[in-house]
Design a protein around this motif. Structure first.
Motif, PDB file in Angstrom:
ATOM      1  N   MET A  65     -34.158-121.881  67.956  1.00  0.00           N
ATOM      2  CA  MET A  65     -35.055-121.370  68.850  1.00  0.00           C
ATOM      3  C   MET A  65     -34.552-122.169  70.278  1.00  0.00           C
ATOM      4  SD  MET A  65     -36.828-118.493  68.340  1.00  0.00           S
ATOM      5  CE  MET A  65     -38.376-118.989  69.704  1.00  0.00           C
ATOM      6  N   TYR A  92     -37.055-121.160  76.233  1.00  0.00           N
ATOM      7  CA  TYR A  92     -37.596-122.225  74.853  1.00  0.00           C
ATOM      8  C   TYR A  92     -37.816-123.322  75.010  1.00  0.00           C
ATOM      9  CZ  TYR A  92     -38.657-117.999  73.119  1.00  0.00           C
ATOM     10  OH  TYR A  92     -39.431-115.578  72.923  1.00  0.00           O
ATOM     11  N   SER A 130     -39.857-114.310  64.126  1.00  0.00           N
ATOM     12  CA  SER A 130     -40.811-114.630  64.882  1.00  0.00           C
ATOM     13  C   SER A 130     -41.803-114.048  64.480  1.00  0.00           C
ATOM     14  CB  SER A 130     -39.619-112.744  65.639  1.00  0.00           C
ATOM     15  OG  SER A 130     -40.707-112.348  64.958  1.00  0.00           O
ATOM     16  N   TRP A 143     -43.016-118.109  63.898  1.00  0.00           N
ATOM     17  CA  TRP A 143     -43.136-118.773  64.746  1.00  0.00           C
ATOM     18  C   TRP A 143     -44.338-118.004  65.752  1.00  0.00           C
ATOM     19  CZ3 TRP A 143     -39.904-122.256  66.962  1.00  0.00           C
ATOM     20  CH2 TRP A 143     -39.668-122.525  68.103  1.00  0.00           C
ATOM     21  N   ASN A 144     -44.250-117.031  65.848  1.00  0.00           N
ATOM     22  CA  ASN A 144     -45.622-116.865  66.493  1.00  0.00           C
ATOM     23  C   ASN A 144     -46.878-117.055  65.940  1.00  0.00           C
ATOM     24  OD1 ASN A 144     -43.820-115.962  68.815  1.00  0.00           O
ATOM     25  ND2 ASN A 144     -44.283-113.234  67.819  1.00  0.00           N
ATOM     26  N   LEU A 182     -42.941-126.221  63.962  1.00  0.00           N
ATOM     27  CA  LEU A 182     -41.616-125.251  64.154  1.00  0.00           C
ATOM     28  C   LEU A 182     -40.926-126.152  64.111  1.00  0.00           C
ATOM     29  CD1 LEU A 182     -43.087-123.837  68.227  1.00  0.00           C
ATOM     30  CD2 LEU A 182     -43.234-123.455  65.984  1.00  0.00           C
ATOM     31  N   GLU A 229     -38.111-124.216  61.805  1.00  0.00           N
ATOM     32  CA  GLU A 229     -36.617-123.833  61.884  1.00  0.00           C
ATOM     33  C   GLU A 229     -35.794-124.771  60.765  1.00  0.00           C
ATOM     34  OE1 GLU A 229     -35.083-123.417  66.653  1.00  0.00           O
ATOM     35  OE2 GLU A 229     -33.923-124.867  64.927  1.00  0.00           O
TER      36      GLU A 229
END
Length: 388
Positions: free
Chosen positions: A242, A259, A299, A302-303, A360, A364
């Protein structure tokens, strides 16, 4: 001696490249707190199966060493990692095709013990001695065509076989399916700019190679087979899914949210971040189903984490509830507990943004599939020629 225009351009390009890699701005928060720790973790995993007795030399050759970033990363790992500290005496050789890169690296680190740099072309230069780790970082192999990568790897594997050694080979390349260049997903080689910042958007592009893990493994296996060297195993790692630097320049995907800049803002105590801009909103390109399936799952995770943070700020987003991977479960509850004693609104937000950056990053690092979906794809191949 008459100097040709091509030679003048080569000197100019090499000088610009050196300044580019030495730029202090290049080492932003994402690089220091996100990318470099991940690279060191890959190096650590590569070293583990070929570990030696405590105090013995770890012999390393860094292919495409540039100005010595690989040496800094590896020496820091061996010095500061609690599991490795004091375990090895590093014997390091950096190899690069650029004379200016080599000269700069010698000026920076040439006086360190057991450290050397030399100018050579890995496609044609035969290595003179065995190594335990054939290192690369900074995607040097992506400068080669696919055929040249095969050629370079055969040179390495030949050295392993001739010395009947056991080693790890790290091949660092550009990931084919990074969100930074979704319009190029159908191509495995294209004209790429090595810019780090928006201000470098006018840098001359150069042809580079991009890889999925299947393609990279195929080339690595072919090189080993051609020389007749047994492969113990392969592993692949995606870095910067990201936060690749072209999420900042948006040079190849203009509609991409920035990002990297946003995560750098999370890491900076002097900035306040619009968390809604962190939501994964990327139009994906044509890709194999396992690539698209990964991005759908990633996604949503992450969201969800971004949404949990906005709820703690009283700024809820309409994000679907999903079950998070075990490694990042409990973020919201842990943040709530950590923040309940902070009454100052600025400090509260500052702390929450930093905690969001950390979770975050963890998402990842723990959920990367090694498919070629990040800026970097590390392929690690362990070879054992001791019984040949």
């Amino acid at each position: 001696m008459k100097v040709t225009p091509e030679q003048i351009k080569t000197v100019y390009d090499q000088s610009n490249a050196v300044q580019h890699y030495l730029s202090k701005s290049r080492r932003d928060g994402v690089k220091v707190d996100w990318e470099e720790p991940f690279s060191r973790s890959v190096f650590k995993q590569a070293i583990a199966p070929v570990s030696k007795n405590k105090g013995e030399k770890l012999r390393v050759v860094d292919i495409g060493a540039g100005t010595g970033d690989g040496y800094v990363l590896l020496s820091t790992l061996l010095l500061k990692d609690p599991e490795l500290s004091g375990s090895y005496e590093l014997e390091y050789l950096g190899v690069d095709i650029s004379t200016q890169m080599v000269e700069t690296a010698i000026n920076l680190y040439g006086n360190h013990s057991n450290v050397g740099f030399e100018c050579a072309d890995i496609r044609t230069s035969k290595l003179a001695r065995p190594f335990d780790l054939y290192l690369s970082c900074g995607v040097p192999y992506s400068h080669l065509t696919h055929k040249e990568l095969d050629q370079a790897l055969k040179m390495i594997v030949t050295n392993v076989c001739e010395n009947r050694s056991r080693c790890a080979v790290i091949v660092d390349v550009l990931g084919r399916y990074s969100i930074e260049w979704t319009p190029q997903w159908q191509n495995s080689r294209w004209n790429y700019s090595m810019s780090f910042f928006q201000s470098e958007g006018d840098k001359d592009p150069t042809w580079m190679s991009f890889y999925s893990h299947q393609h990279l493994q195929e080339i690595m296996q072919q090189a080993a087979n051609a020389v007749g060297c047994p492969v113990e195993k392969f592993e692949f790692f995606d870095r910067s899914i990201m936060v690749g630097r072209h999420t900042s320049t948006r040079q190849f995907n203009p509609g991409l949210p920035n990002y990297r800049d946003l995560v750098n803002s999370l890491l900076s105590p002097s900035q306040q971040t619009d968390l809604s801009q962190l939501i994964f909103q990327v139009e994906l390109g044509a890709a194999p189903e396992h690539i698209l399936d990964f991005f759908r799952k990633f996604s949503s995770w992450w969201n969800r984490l971004v949404s949990d943070a906005t709820e703690l700020l009283g700024e809820p987003l309409a994000i679907a509830t999903v079950e998070l991977p075990p490694e990042v479960q409990g973020f919201k509850a842990a943040a709530q507990k950590e923040l309940q004693q902070i009454s100052d609104k600025h400090l509260y937000r500052q702390k929450l943004e930093f905690m969001l950056a950390q979770v975050l990053r963890k998402l990842e690092a723990t959920q990367q599939p090694g498919y070629g979906v990040g800026h970097d794809l590390f392929g690690v191949m362990w070879l054992d020629a001791t019984r040949l």
